[in-house]
Design a protein around this motif. Structure first.
Motif, PDB file in Angstrom:
ATOM      1  N   PRO A  65       0.727  -1.275   0.108  1.00  0.00           N
ATOM      2  CA  PRO A  65       0.100   0.075   0.061  1.00  0.00           C
ATOM      3  C   PRO A  65       0.768   1.349   0.011  1.00  0.00           C
ATOM      4  CG  PRO A  65      -0.975  -1.506   1.466  1.00  0.00           C
ATOM      5  CD  PRO A  65       0.449  -2.042   1.029  1.00  0.00           C
ATOM      6  N   LEU A  66       1.894   1.243   0.689  1.00  0.00           N
ATOM      7  CA  LEU A  66       2.954   2.552   0.811  1.00  0.00           C
ATOM      8  C   LEU A  66       3.479   2.582  -0.814  1.00  0.00           C
ATOM      9  CD1 LEU A  66       4.073   4.629   2.477  1.00  0.00           C
ATOM     10  CD2 LEU A  66       5.632   3.127   3.280  1.00  0.00           C
ATOM     11  N   LEU A  67       3.863   1.669  -1.424  1.00  0.00           N
ATOM     12  CA  LEU A  67       4.226   1.629  -2.756  1.00  0.00           C
ATOM     13  C   LEU A  67       3.525   2.206  -3.567  1.00  0.00           C
ATOM     14  CD1 LEU A  67       7.148   0.919  -4.342  1.00  0.00           C
ATOM     15  CD2 LEU A  67       5.668  -1.008  -4.867  1.00  0.00           C
ATOM     16  N   TYR A  68       2.176   1.882  -3.539  1.00  0.00           N
ATOM     17  CA  TYR A  68       0.832   2.469  -4.269  1.00  0.00           C
ATOM     18  C   TYR A  68       0.907   3.897  -4.045  1.00  0.00           C
ATOM     19  CZ  TYR A  68      -0.886  -2.037  -5.497  1.00  0.00           C
ATOM     20  OH  TYR A  68      -1.266  -3.391  -6.192  1.00  0.00           O
ATOM     21  N   ALA A  69       1.084   4.280  -2.722  1.00  0.00           N
ATOM     22  CA  ALA A  69       0.933   5.665  -2.211  1.00  0.00           C
ATOM     23  C   ALA A  69       1.996   6.561  -3.015  1.00  0.00           C
ATOM     24  CB  ALA A  69       0.877   6.033  -0.903  1.00  0.00           C
ATOM     25  N   LEU A  70       3.219   5.948  -2.631  1.00  0.00           N
ATOM     26  CA  LEU A  70       4.507   6.783  -3.362  1.00  0.00           C
ATOM     27  C   LEU A  70       4.157   6.974  -4.734  1.00  0.00           C
ATOM     28  CD1 LEU A  70       7.370   5.123  -1.346  1.00  0.00           C
ATOM     29  CD2 LEU A  70       6.523   7.311  -1.199  1.00  0.00           C
TER      30      LEU A  70
END
Length: 439
Positions: free
Chosen positions: A122-127
């Motif tokens: 999810p953090l990779l998606y956000a970045l």
């Protein structure tokens, strides 16, 4: 006062005497060009390393990989028009500086978080989403900024040829370097290189000396909705821009679908390594450099319309070679290279032509909104291509989905042949040409 057109649609009237000045003597354009070169080379690393981070670190499937691509591109669909209105109101260079600083930080966070075992999907998606927002700001601004550095609009073809040649050379070197970096240091750490290239781009923008005029203050209060409508009317009311936008939207939709599916297909079904995928993309990108080098000559010899029809048709025929590739591994790799070679070559030639046409026929006060509307169409199509490709793969499998995408792509030759851009013989000389011939 009446105006009449030549056989090309150009207004017959007074034109600047003599050839346009060479951009090799334009110091600030060269500085801007160098900064763009650094960022483009770095971006190629992220283009391969970011999805490979999802594939190799988190072992995602086709649907999740499509969502990652969607996160990168959906800001163009939702924000491009609003940013375009804003960019038309202010100077462009400060926006570009802020956008590249943001991309530098966000890309740099990937290896840092991975190192400390804090990176999640999810953090990779956000970045990726944050990088996409910054990319919208930069892309909407830079195409409007080039005419500030290149005063003579006759030199825009040369400017876009040079910028596109750099993009093509980055396409050649970038994937190979990215594949090597991923193999040596892991996919997340490979993106460190991109953070440094964005820093170099920021320094180049700071070094530009040409003063950018502040847009004139409006005589009355501006309304966002009215300015959005004005930009959309300009794009969709002009037959050339309308055709370019709709065909480009379809092109990006299909190519993003193919590229997202290809990465999984190559790594899992064909068992190719990251280095091999990087080699395929790098070898294929020679077509982009070749296209950039010959684009000016091709336009002069074949006419604007013929160049457009041929180059865009080549793009849409390339995807068929991927699912058709069969036989020994070397032959499969050759056909993969040929498919992307066609895409890169056709895109390189058509991009120089299309961007120059858009910049030539659009008044400066509408440049940001025109670029934004085009970016919304082009990248909006790309944003939808990733998740749709993932859904197709879930139903038909990776190979079947690639066949469907390839066949739909080939059908796109029909609107290309019918496009009014294909009927242009020469490049218009300015916005007035468009206003006359689009009535």
């Amino acid at each position: 006062m009446t105006e009449h057109t030549t056989h090309s649609g150009a207004v017959a009237g007074a034109e600047p005497e003599g050839p346009p000045p060479s951009l090799w003597r334009n110091r600030d354009f060269l500085v801007f060009w160098a900064g763009e070169a650094f960022s483009l080379y770095g971006t190629q690393v992220t283009n391969l390393a970011l999805p490979l981070t999802a594939v190799l670190v988190f072992e995602v499937g086709a649907e999740q990989l499509g969502l990652l691509r969607f996160a990168q591109l959906v800001p163009f669909l939702g924000l491009a028009l609003v940013f375009g209105v804003w960019v038309d109101r202010i100077r462009k260079r400060p926006v570009m500086l802020g956008a590249n600083l943001a991309r530098m930080v966000l890309i740099g966070l990937v290896p840092v978080l991975y190192h400390f075992d804090l990176l999640t999907l999810p953090l990779l998606y956000a970045l990726a989403l944050g990088v996409g927002v910054a990319s919208v700001l930069f892309d909407v601004s830079w195409m409007s900024y080039v005419p500030v550095l290149v005063k003579d609009r006759r030199s825009l073809l040369e400017a876009n040829t040079k910028l596109n040649a750099t993009l093509s050379s980055a396409d050649i070197a970038g994937p190979g370097v990215a594949g090597t970096l991923v193999s040596a240091f892991s996919a997340p750490f490979a993106m460190t290189a991109n953070a440094f290239t964005y820093a170099a781009s920021v320094l180049s923008l700071i070094a530009i000396r040409t003063p950018e005029p502040t847009p004139k203050a409006p005589r009355s209060r501006r309304h966002l909705r009215a300015e959005l409508a004005e930009g959309l009317r300009w794009v969709f009311g002009n037959r050339w821009l309308r055709a370019i936008g709709l065909v480009g939207c379809s092109c990006n939709f299909l190519l993003t679908m193919v590229q997202s599916l290809f990465l999984l297909y190559a790594v899992r079904d064909r068992e190719l390594s990251a280095a091999a995928v990087g080699f395929i993309m790098g070898a294929a990108a020679v077509g982009g450099l070749l296209g950039a080098l010959v684009s000016g000559m091709v336009v002069r010899r074949l006419s604007v319309g013929t160049t457009y029809r041929v180059s865009v048709s080549i793009i849409f025929l390339g995807p068929l070679l991927i699912p058709a590739a069969a036989g020994p591994r070397w032959l499969v790799v050759v056909l993969f290279v040929a498919s992307f070679f066609m895409e890169y070559f056709g895109s390189s030639v058509s991009n120089v032509l299309i961007v120059s046409l858009r910049q030539t026929i659009t008044p400066q006060h509408l440049m940001g909104r025109m670029t934004a509307a085009m970016r919304m169409l082009l990248y909006g199509g790309g944003a939808l291509g990733g998740p749709v490709g993932g859904l197709l793969a879930a139903v038909a499998g990776l190979h079947g989905a690639l066949w469907i995408a390839g066949l739909i792509s080939a059908v796109m030759l029909i609107p290309i042949i019918l496009s009014p851009v294909g009927k242009l013989r020469d490049m218009p000389t300015g916005p007035e040409d468009s206003m006359v011939t689009s009535r």
